[in-house]
Structures are given as structure tokens and as C-alpha cells.
Design a protein around this motif. Structure first.
Motif, PDB file in Angstrom:
ATOM      1  N   UNK A 160       5.903  14.046  19.393  1.00 54.79           N
ATOM      2  CA  UNK A 160       5.133  15.487  18.880  1.00 54.79           C
ATOM      3  C   UNK A 160       5.821  16.433  19.773  1.00 54.79           C
ATOM      4  N   UNK A 161       5.538  17.833  19.269  1.00 57.54           N
ATOM      5  CA  UNK A 161       5.993  19.032  19.942  1.00 57.54           C
ATOM      6  C   UNK A 161       4.962  19.042  21.338  1.00 57.54           C
ATOM      7  N   UNK A 162       5.498  19.742  22.057  1.00 58.93           N
ATOM      8  CA  UNK A 162       4.885  20.161  23.339  1.00 58.93           C
ATOM      9  C   UNK A 162       4.719  21.525  23.803  1.00 58.93           C
ATOM     10  N   UNK A 163       3.612  22.011  24.105  1.00 57.94           N
ATOM     11  CA  UNK A 163       3.353  23.610  24.354  1.00 57.94           C
ATOM     12  C   UNK A 163       3.176  24.064  23.137  1.00 57.94           C
ATOM     13  N   UNK A 164       3.437  25.684  22.851  1.00 64.62           N
ATOM     14  CA  UNK A 164       2.879  26.080  21.766  1.00 64.62           C
ATOM     15  C   UNK A 164       3.514  26.122  20.509  1.00 64.62           C
ATOM     16  N   UNK A 165       4.916  25.554  20.549  1.00 63.66           N
ATOM     17  CA  UNK A 165       5.637  25.024  19.153  1.00 63.66           C
ATOM     18  C   UNK A 165       6.299  26.009  18.728  1.00 63.66           C
ATOM     19  N   UNK A 166       6.783  26.020  17.518  1.00 66.22           N
ATOM     20  CA  UNK A 166       7.632  27.097  16.782  1.00 66.22           C
ATOM     21  C   UNK A 166       9.041  27.265  17.696  1.00 66.22           C
ATOM     22  N   UNK A 167       9.525  26.209  18.124  1.00 65.62           N
ATOM     23  CA  UNK A 167      10.617  26.263  19.135  1.00 65.62           C
ATOM     24  C   UNK A 167      10.104  25.406  20.091  1.00 65.62           C
ATOM     25  N   UNK A 168      10.967  25.757  21.205  1.00 64.79           N
ATOM     26  CA  UNK A 168      10.521  24.893  22.489  1.00 64.79           C
ATOM     27  C   UNK A 168      10.968  23.522  22.434  1.00 64.79           C
ATOM     28  N   UNK A 169      10.025  22.588  23.398  1.00 64.39           N
ATOM     29  CA  UNK A 169      10.452  21.227  23.525  1.00 64.39           C
ATOM     30  C   UNK A 169       9.459  20.416  22.888  1.00 64.39           C
ATOM     31  N   UNK A 170      10.127  19.193  22.497  1.00 65.64           N
ATOM     32  CA  UNK A 170       9.347  18.324  22.141  1.00 65.64           C
ATOM     33  C   UNK A 170       9.195  16.971  23.072  1.00 65.64           C
ATOM     34  N   UNK A 171       8.228  15.842  22.904  1.00 62.47           N
ATOM     35  CA  UNK A 171       8.282  14.681  23.617  1.00 62.47           C
ATOM     36  C   UNK A 171       8.335  13.361  22.913  1.00 62.47           C
ATOM     37  N   UNK A 228      10.409  10.949  27.084  1.00 59.17           N
ATOM     38  CA  UNK A 228      11.569  11.687  26.806  1.00 59.17           C
ATOM     39  C   UNK A 228      11.122  13.262  26.399  1.00 59.17           C
ATOM     40  N   UNK A 229      11.912  14.203  27.108  1.00 56.87           N
ATOM     41  CA  UNK A 229      11.250  15.596  26.782  1.00 56.87           C
ATOM     42  C   UNK A 229      12.728  16.382  26.233  1.00 56.87           C
ATOM     43  N   UNK A 230      12.624  16.699  25.117  1.00 59.57           N
ATOM     44  CA  UNK A 230      13.928  17.371  24.492  1.00 59.57           C
ATOM     45  C   UNK A 230      13.575  18.793  24.260  1.00 59.57           C
ATOM     46  N   UNK A 231      14.653  19.757  24.441  1.00 57.33           N
ATOM     47  CA  UNK A 231      14.643  21.099  24.064  1.00 57.33           C
ATOM     48  C   UNK A 231      15.314  21.459  22.809  1.00 57.33           C
ATOM     49  N   UNK A 232      14.428  22.098  22.023  1.00 51.90           N
ATOM     50  CA  UNK A 232      15.200  22.702  20.658  1.00 51.90           C
ATOM     51  C   UNK A 232      16.355  23.627  20.977  1.00 51.90           C
ATOM     52  N   UNK A 233      16.280  24.292  22.225  1.00 53.10           N
ATOM     53  CA  UNK A 233      17.165  25.415  22.339  1.00 53.10           C
ATOM     54  C   UNK A 233      16.683  26.636  21.890  1.00 53.10           C
ATOM     55  N   UNK A 244      19.925   9.871  21.164  1.00 51.07           N
ATOM     56  CA  UNK A 244      19.549  10.233  19.643  1.00 51.07           C
ATOM     57  C   UNK A 244      19.120  11.689  19.589  1.00 51.07           C
ATOM     58  N   UNK A 245      18.709  12.237  20.670  1.00 49.40           N
ATOM     59  CA  UNK A 245      18.024  13.370  20.431  1.00 49.40           C
ATOM     60  C   UNK A 245      19.132  14.476  20.854  1.00 49.40           C
ATOM     61  N   UNK A 246      20.030  14.078  21.672  1.00 44.59           N
ATOM     62  CA  UNK A 246      20.967  15.032  22.025  1.00 44.59           C
ATOM     63  C   UNK A 246      21.916  14.902  20.700  1.00 44.59           C
ATOM     64  N   UNK A 247      22.267  13.822  20.000  1.00 43.66           N
ATOM     65  CA  UNK A 247      23.344  13.971  18.736  1.00 43.66           C
ATOM     66  C   UNK A 247      22.484  14.479  17.636  1.00 43.66           C
ATOM     67  N   UNK A 248      20.983  14.803  17.736  1.00 43.01           N
ATOM     68  CA  UNK A 248      20.499  15.360  16.774  1.00 43.01           C
ATOM     69  C   UNK A 248      20.340  16.995  16.921  1.00 43.01           C
ATOM     70  N   UNK A 249      20.765  17.373  18.026  1.00 40.82           N
ATOM     71  CA  UNK A 249      20.713  18.642  18.220  1.00 40.82           C
ATOM     72  C   UNK A 249      20.210  19.289  19.589  1.00 40.82           C
ATOM     73  N   UNK A 250      19.474  18.288  20.182  1.00 38.87           N
ATOM     74  CA  UNK A 250      18.817  18.944  21.499  1.00 38.87           C
ATOM     75  C   UNK A 250      19.661  19.539  22.390  1.00 38.87           C
ATOM     76  N   UNK A 251      19.206  20.541  23.027  1.00 40.31           N
ATOM     77  CA  UNK A 251      20.334  21.234  23.825  1.00 40.31           C
ATOM     78  C   UNK A 251      20.244  20.857  25.429  1.00 40.31           C
TER      79      UNK A 251
END
Ligand code: MEV
Length: 314
Positions: free
Chosen positions: A269-280, A178-183, A295-302
Motif C-alpha cells: 500500500x501507499x504510506x503517508x499522504x499519497x499522491x506521490x511519496x512512498x509505498x510499503x 520494504x519501503x520504496x520512494x516514487x521520487x 523488483x521495486x527498483x526495476x519498476x522505477x523506485x528512486x
């Protein structure tokens, strides 16, 4: 030049980001369901126009914008084909969220190179493609490993070591990411520089962290080949702990990673450079993936996507 298009995919790094800049291996996956298309249409009026989510306007005025790297690449390509004065509209249609660790800049460069070569009826080898995309990646990211460009132009999961050709690797017959975006935009250049600063300021603490990520990548590859999702999840967690210690996670990523683990993820874990961006997050099956995504959408994933190993990789 005639009308032509070039395509590319999003990529996610399964494991190995940041350490890959220092010569350790990484594993990355093209996500074929998230695409980018660059379409070049000749214009009779000699204007050179770009229409995209990142920048819309004339090519000449893109120099001071965040499209500067792609604009320079495009200008170099046109000069290469003796088309510096040619008029065109370059339309970029992207389903990739920009600056979220999904390789948006490399995917744009890949599709643009493919479109220009196709528009000029020129053959494009993989080595040439990577050499061209490296130009804009250097302008945009400073010291890229080349991983993004290699994966967004590939059509199978890749084992990558800086300076070496990528190798397709075997993937499991089950499991879903599952890939989720912090926004929040991730800043690759800033994050890569932050790790470089850690390394310079405190090499004794930082070098073992990079090496530990390298070891986790090797073990993850063995787990993938053995269809061992529990072992894979464990290596994802190890990499995340090291990335957090290197200062490239943040509160939003940590929040989503905790939510995924609480929802039953085998690792996250985070994916990519981090400090924002996406997690998997790794789920054992589609049912668990759906619960993690909720659960990820409920926790704020955009936004959230799923990557099914059996469907996409094999
Ligand atoms: C960025 O997607 C991945 C990093 O490892 C940088 C790079 O490989 O160039 C953080």
C-alpha cells in the motif's frame, strides 16, 4: 544558550492514514535507521541562520519559503526562552527524503524543539514536545492528526487515535517491510484536502471507505499480535483499495504496488499522504524482501529501505 543538538526519526504509517484525520485509529512505526539531527550553535554576531536541505539563509527571510512553519516554530521557541535576539546557526542534517510521507516536517520540528530546549537547559516533557511540534505542523499541513509528530518522537511502534496519547503496541517476531520512494513529492495538505472534498461532495460513498480503513486497522493490530503476516498483508491490501478509491494513490504508487505484489509481497500500500511519496510492501522474510526490493527498483523506485519487525520493533 549553548551549543546543543536534538534528534528524531523517520516514521512510516503501517495502516490508517487519512481515516486517522476523522478519528479512526492508525498504526505507525518510527524507523530508527533513518535519522534527523538539528544542531544549534550560538553566534557572537547576532545573525540567525539556518542551514538545511529545505532552506538555507536567514531565519527572517524564511517566512515566504516552505521552511515557514519551522521558522515560525523556532521564532516562538526563542521568544519563549527570552532569546529572540540571540545569534545562532541551526544546522539540520536529515537522512529523510522530504515530502515523501516519512514525516520529514514533523521530524524536523521534533529535533528543533529538542535542540532549543537542550540549548536552554530546559526539561521537555512529551506533552510539551507534542504541543510545540503541533504549531509548525498546523502551518505546514493545515489539519494534521498529530500522528507524524507522535511517531517521529517515539521509539517504538505506536497505536494512535487523534486527540489521545499514543500507545506502544506489540509487533511480530518475523516479517520485513520494504519501503520504496516514487521520487515524487507527496503533498500532505493537498491530499488531506482532496479527501475532505470527497467527504463533502459525496458523504454516502466516502464515510464507509473511511470506516473500512478503520476496520482494517483493528484487524491489522490483531494480525500483528498473532504473528499472522498473511492476515496483515490482506489488511494492507484492503486499506490500499480504499485509499485508491479516495483518490490519494497515483500511477507511480500503483505501479510500485503491483510490482511488489508480483514479486511475492503479502500485501502492499501507499504510506503517508499519497499522491506521490512512498509505498510499503510486506515480505515474509529477508530473502523475499530482497527480491521485492530489486523488483521495486526495476519498476522505477528512486530509493528503498527495509524495516525488519524483529530487529527494529521488539
Ligand atoms: C500524513 O503522513 C498522514 C495523514 O493521515 C494526515 C495526518 O494524519 O495528519 C494523511
Amino acid at each position: 544558550m549553548h551549543e546543543a543538538s536534538g534528534k528524531s526519526f523517520a516514521k512510516i504509517i503501517l495502516i490508517g492514514e487519512h481515516a486517522v484525520v476523522y478519528g479512526y485509529p492508525a498504526i505507525a512505526l518510527p524507523v530508527k535507521s533513518i535519522r534527523l539531527v538539528a544542531k544549534l550553535t550560538p553566534r557572537a554576531d547576532h545573525q540567525q541562520l539556518v542551514a538545511s536541505e529545505f532552506y538555507t539563509g536567514s531565519l527572517a527571510k524564511a517566512a515566504q519559503t516552505n521552511f515557514a512553519g519551522i521558522a515560525q516554530l523556532l521564532a516562538d521557541l526563542l521568544a519563549h526562552f527570552g532569546q529572540a535576539q540571540a545569534g545562532f546557526t541551526l544546522a539540520i542534517d536529515s537522512a529523510l527524503p522530504p515530502e515523501r510521507g516519512m514525516g520529514s516536517s514533523a521530524a524536523t520540528a521534533t529535533a528543533v524543539v529538542r535542540a532549543v530546549f537542550a540549548a536552554c537547559d530546559a526539561k521537555l516533557s512529551r506533552a510539551e514536545l507534542l504541543a510545540w511540534t503541533a504549531r509548525s505542523e498546523h502551518i505546514i499541513h493545515g489539519n494534521p492528526s498529530g500522528l507524524d509528530a507522535a511517531t517521529t518522537s517515539a521509539d517504538a511502534p505506536q497505536w494512535f487515535t487523534k486527540g489521545h496519547p499514543t500507545k506502544p503496541i506489540a509487533f511480530p517476531t518475523n516479517g520485513t517491510l520494504v519501503i520504496a520512494d516514487t521520487g515524487i513529492p507527496g503533498q500532505t495538505k493537498v491530499a488531506v484536502a482532496a479527501v475532505a472534498m470527497h467527504l463533502q461532495a459525496n458523504p454516502r460513498a466516502t464515510k464507509p471507505r473511511l470506516a473500512a480503513i478503520g476496520t482494517a486497522v483493528q484487524r491489522a493490530a490483531r494480525a500483528l499480535a498473532a504473528d499472522d503476516l498473511v492476515a496483515l498483508g490482506h489488511q494492507l491490501d484492503i486499506a490500499q483499495a480504499q485509499l485508491a478509491a479516495l483518490g490519494v494513490s497515483n500511477v507511480q504508487l500503483d505501479g510500485l504496488i503491483t510490482a511488489a505484489r508480483n514479486a511475492g509481497a503479502l500485501g502492499a500500500k501507499l504510506t503517508g499522504s499519497g499522491q506521490g511519496g512512498c509505498m510499503i510492501a510486506l515480505a515474509k522474510d529477508a530473502h523475499q524482501a530482497a527480491a521485492i526490493q530489486t523488483a521495486l527498483i526495476a519498476a522505477g523506485a528512486t530509493a528503498a529501505w527495509q524495516y525488519d519487525f524483529a530487529e527494529e520493533a521488539n
